[in-house]
Design a protein around this motif. Structure first.
Motif, PDB file in Angstrom:
ATOM      1  N   ARG A 269       0.834  -1.204   0.000  1.00 53.96           N
ATOM      2  CA  ARG A 269       0.000   0.000   0.000  1.00 53.96           C
ATOM      3  C   ARG A 269       0.870   1.255   0.000  1.00 53.96           C
ATOM      4  NH1 ARG A 269      -5.290  -1.195   1.456  1.00 53.96           N
ATOM      5  NH2 ARG A 269      -5.646   0.784   2.532  1.00 53.96           N
ATOM      6  N   LEU A 272       2.647   1.390  -3.766  1.00 55.20           N
ATOM      7  CA  LEU A 272       1.753   1.828  -4.849  1.00 55.20           C
ATOM      8  C   LEU A 272       1.038   3.117  -4.500  1.00 55.20           C
ATOM      9  CD1 LEU A 272       1.408   0.343  -7.573  1.00 55.20           C
ATOM     10  CD2 LEU A 272       2.464  -1.056  -5.806  1.00 55.20           C
ATOM     11  N   GLY A 273       0.995   3.448  -3.226  1.00 57.02           N
ATOM     12  CA  GLY A 273       0.424   4.733  -2.811  1.00 57.02           C
ATOM     13  C   GLY A 273       1.395   5.890  -2.961  1.00 57.02           C
ATOM     14  N   VAL A 335      -2.109  -5.704  -4.625  1.00 59.16           N
ATOM     15  CA  VAL A 335      -2.615  -4.372  -4.296  1.00 59.16           C
ATOM     16  C   VAL A 335      -3.131  -3.740  -5.574  1.00 59.16           C
ATOM     17  CG1 VAL A 335      -0.326  -3.299  -4.577  1.00 59.16           C
ATOM     18  CG2 VAL A 335      -2.057  -2.160  -3.174  1.00 59.16           C
ATOM     19  N   GLY A 339      -3.318   1.625  -4.745  1.00 55.99           N
ATOM     20  CA  GLY A 339      -2.791   1.339  -3.415  1.00 55.99           C
ATOM     21  C   GLY A 339      -3.828   1.338  -2.323  1.00 55.99           C
ATOM     22  N   SER A 342      -5.835  -4.061  -0.656  1.00 55.25           N
ATOM     23  CA  SER A 342      -4.731  -5.019  -0.731  1.00 55.25           C
ATOM     24  C   SER A 342      -5.076  -6.302   0.001  1.00 55.25           C
ATOM     25  CB  SER A 342      -3.450  -4.406  -0.139  1.00 55.25           C
ATOM     26  OG  SER A 342      -3.626  -4.134   1.243  1.00 55.25           O
TER      27      SER A 342
END
Length: 378
Positions: A269, A272-273, A335, A339, A342
């Protein structure tokens, strides 16, 4: 408030911190299907957009005592650790300290030579992308007798690279894709040289601490696992039933990380965040190439970036992941691209005869979780 429900006759426990009954019921069914393959213990954790989670466990943590799988248990995550290593490299690239297209020779002069292997032709990108052509020759256990004889053996990265250099390359760098543990071992050596610090310390400082992964550790040559944990089992041809392989030294350092499903979710998270690498470097990580034919049946429709697999979702779009397997444990995860949703799965048991079925059944846990209520693949 934590709600715990034991489903009568199923051996599956669901602890719901969040998510509606639909998410919990689906996760429970999918985890039960993994356990039904004859795998001793399973734990899965789904985290929704609000950051709260649903956990399901099935089976037992110890075949001898029958104790249940701990919902916060630690396990070896094997090649999921490759995503940590790639993240550190991309951070260093973003800081201008190295380049993805630097030849390995620049950082490890003269180290990769012989039998047609040449560090001047292999780039850092090739290492992370599994396109280096270096032949994998990392030791593994073929039999139970082999496990008992060699479970405490240790190797340095230079030892493992030396094994590889006894072989000619599998192909010219950049011309094909083949999964390569040794490529990431060399990437670890590059991190050491660029930073002047041990690569695993850089992972701890730059990834684990930043992502809030308080229960993730690198054991070095310690063959044990911290508590609580499920024991790891493997089915060997030369031994009856499942052999307990919990206690062993993991010779491939990048595959030695011990973590929890909560922490694996935190990592993906955060990555990808956009909280671990800069946008330009995240774009590099998620620029993908096709897999080699040997992986097409295992991960249908997947492509590979730098330390990340991109995989299709049955509900549309794609997700990002890095499964890992071996040493009595398997790790799967996923995920969504934003993000926000997940799933992480840990299985304490490996049965080579069910390799494909195992992977595909665990994939359904991830994919159904990501396609759950209020979600989307993109």
């Amino acid at each position: 408030m934590l709600v715990a429900a034991l489903v009568a006759g199923s051996g599956v426990t669901v602890e719901a911190h969040a998510g509606g009954p639909t998410d919990g019921n689906r996760l429970r069914r999918d985890v039960a299907a993994v356990h039904a393959l004859g795998l001793p213990g399973v734990q899965a954790r789904l985290v929704g957009p609000d950051g709260r989670d649903v956990v399901a466990t099935a089976g037992v943590a110890d075949l001898r005592t029958g104790r249940p799988v701990p919902p916060n248990g630690r396990a070896r995550i094997a090649s999921t650790g490759k995503a940590f290593i790639a993240t550190v490299v991309l951070q260093l690239v973003g800081e201008g300290r190295m380049g993805l297209d630097d030849p390995v020779e620049k950082w490890l002069p003269g180290l990769i030579r012989g039998n047609g292997n040449d560090g001047r032709a292999i780039t850092v990108r090739h290492l992370l992308q599994h396109t280096s052509g270096l032949h994998d020759d990392v030791p593994d256990f073929a039999t139970a007798a082999d496990y008992y004889a060699h479970r405490y053996d240790t190797y340095t990265p230079a030892d493992l690279l030396g094994r590889t250099l006894r072989h000619p390359p599998d192909f010219a760098p950049g011309t094909r894709w083949r999964y390569s543990n040794i490529g990431y071992i060399v990437a670890e050596m590059v991190i050491d040289r660029v930073t002047g610090r041990p690569w695993h310390e850089e992972v701890r400082r730059r990834v684990l601490t930043k992502a809030g992964m308080r229960d993730t550790t690198w054991p070095g040559n310690d063959p044990t696992l911290p508590n609580p944990h499920a024991r790891g089992y493997h089915e060997f041809d030369d031994a009856p039933g499942m052999t307990d392989v919990t206690e062993q030294v993991i010779v491939d350092g990048g595959a030695a990380f011990v973590s929890t499903t909560a922490d694996v979710n935190r990592f993906f998270r955060a990555l990808l965040g956009g909280r671990l690498v800069k946008p330009a470097q995240l774009a590099e990580m998620t620029r993908t190439v096709p897999l080699g034919p040997e992986f097409e049946e295992l991960l249908p429709g997947a492509r590979y970036g730098l330390g990340l697999f991109e995989r299709p979702l049955p509900c549309g779009g794609t997700y990002w992941s890095h499964p890992g397997g071996g040493s009595g444990y398997t790790s799967d995860n996923g995920v969504t691209r934003d993000g926000r949703r997940s799933v992480a799965v840990s299985v304490s048991g490996t049965r080579p005869a069910l390799f494909l079925q195992h992977q595909h059944t665990v994939d359904r846990v991830v994919e159904n979780g990501l396609c759950g209520s209020g979600s989307g693949g993109n």
